[in-house]
Design a protein around this motif. Structure first.
Motif, short mmCIF file in Angstrom:
data_model
loop_
_atom_site.label_atom_id
_atom_site.label_comp_id
_atom_site.label_asym_id
_atom_site.label_seq_id
_atom_site.Cartn_x
_atom_site.Cartn_y
_atom_site.Cartn_z
N ALA A 128 0.84 -1.19 0.00
CA ALA A 128 0.00 0.00 0.00
C ALA A 128 0.87 1.24 0.00
O ALA A 128 1.98 1.24 0.52
CB ALA A 128 -0.91 0.00 1.22
N THR A 129 0.35 2.31 -0.60
CA THR A 129 1.04 3.58 -0.60
C THR A 129 0.58 4.39 0.60
O THR A 129 -0.61 4.62 0.77
CB THR A 129 0.73 4.36 -1.89
OG1 THR A 129 1.11 3.56 -3.02
CG2 THR A 129 1.49 5.68 -1.92
N ALA A 142 0.89 0.70 -6.44
CA ALA A 142 1.42 0.93 -5.10
C ALA A 142 2.91 1.24 -5.17
O ALA A 142 3.63 0.71 -6.02
CB ALA A 142 1.18 -0.30 -4.22
#
Length: 362
Positions: free
Chosen positions: A53-54, A134
């Motif tokens: 995830a970013t 991501a």
């Protein structure tokens, strides 16, 4: 006992000072479940995350990969290789054309610019966009490991998102580190007017004298965070930068061992592909095929070829560092460090003094 001036109350104050805002994560469809000691389990690798995830703060990608140093231990080469061989790794962008190129690598936010707040810090990183692949921001400021208080600031700034962080530490023979430091930093920036051998003897002598003045010994862990690290001229910080045990212990005080990876300079140079392969899993990215056939970037290694120690200077530094190397090995055998990630050796307790000191070691 390690010296530390940070407490829970100070952490609260740091939060207010940095202006932490509610962040959001741009997630994949599913999120890996938390694993033991703060890690995220994925497949057969307890550190990997199948669904990265970013982390977004103030509309920008916030760094979640911190390459802490140590300075003059191959951190620039490792940073370059991580960027080159990982599609999802993003670095900072200089905001002004006049800024030096190393600003893309080193932000020095948590040691120099913390008072400016997280909005300033992340403004140098790409803007977050929904639907984009991501990615992971990386900050490779090599002073983060050796500057007291840095770990506490990171802990405060990432409240609510600390488990997203991954810290990487690369170490080398501390005597060789002094040689590299003198050749690259001392001669280039501080206009050293003494020879390498004179510098080695003078630094050890002054460090021992300073330790005695403050009721310490040259073997003490407290030397790292004592006034002795600020002797003038600042050349003497070349020595305290190699006191690895208390520096790593400080990060273990604020973060779970499973979020910290340890790499040796010799292992990275000799087994580059495996180190990058393993760090990719530690960060949480998909492993690339053919990753084992990689040669290290070898940036800034020219500095070590300008000068060389004579036997007595080398012996003086080796004797100074011997108890500190032993302290590092002892730390890695303690329960607090048990779940540290390590490469190319594993587990972390497999590192020996010989493996650290030998350039061709683990």
């Amino acid at each position: 006992m390690l010296m530390s001036t940070y407490s829970s109350a100070v952490t609260v104050a740091l939060l207010a000072a940095v202006g932490v805002e509610r962040a959001h994560m741009l997630l994949s469809n599913d999120r890996a479940a938390p694993g033991r000691n703060g890690s995220v389990a994925s497949g057969n690798h307890p550190w990997a995350r199948h669904t990265p995830a970013t982390l977004c703060l103030h509309g920008h990608v916030a760094p979640t990969i911190l390459l802490l140093g140590a300075q003059k231990c191959g951190s620039t080469s490792l940073w370059s290789d991580l960027i080159k061989h990982n599609d999802g790794m993003v670095h900072a962008r200089p905001l002004l054309a006049s800024e030096p190129r190393y600003y893309a690598k080193e932000q020095h936010f948590f040691d120099l610019h913390f008072h400016k707040g997280m909005a300033f810090y992340v403004s140098r990183y790409p803007t977050c966009k929904r639907g984009a692949p991501a990615c992971y921001g990386i900050d490779a400021s090599p002073t983060y490991l050796r500057i007291p208080g840095t770990a506490a600031r990171v802990h405060a700034a990432y409240v609510g998102h600390r488990r997203a962080l991954r810290m990487i530490v690369i170490l080398r023979n501390p005597t060789d580190r002094v040689l590299s430091w003198y050749g690259h930093i001392g001669m280039k920036y501080l206009h050293v007017n003494v020879s390498l051998n004179e510098f080695a003897h003078l630094s050890v002598r002054e460090m021992r004298a300073c330790a005695a003045t403050h009721g310490l010994t040259a073997e003490s862990d407290e030397l790292w965070a004592s006034p002795c690290r600020e002797l003038h001229p600042p050349l003497y910080d070349a020595l305290t930068g190699g006191l690895y045990a208390p520096q790593i212990a400080e990060w273990l005080r604020w973060f779970p061992a499973s979020q910290i990876a340890l790499v040796t300079f010799g292992g990275y140079m000799n087994r580059t592909g495996k180190v990058l392969h393993d760090l990719t899993a530690f960060i949480g990215q998909r492993r690339r095929s053919g990753a084992l056939a990689i040669t290290a970037a070898r940036i800034n290694i020219r500095s070590t070829k300008r000068v060389s120690f004579n036997a007595t200077a080398h012996a003086a530094l080796t004797e100074f560092y011997r108890p500190h190397v032993d302290a590092l090995i002892a730390l890695l055998h303690r329960p607090v460090a048990e779940h540290m990630f390590s490469t190319p050796f594993s587990p972390v307790s497999a590192l020996t003094a010989h493996g650290l000191i030998n350039t061709n070691g683990a």
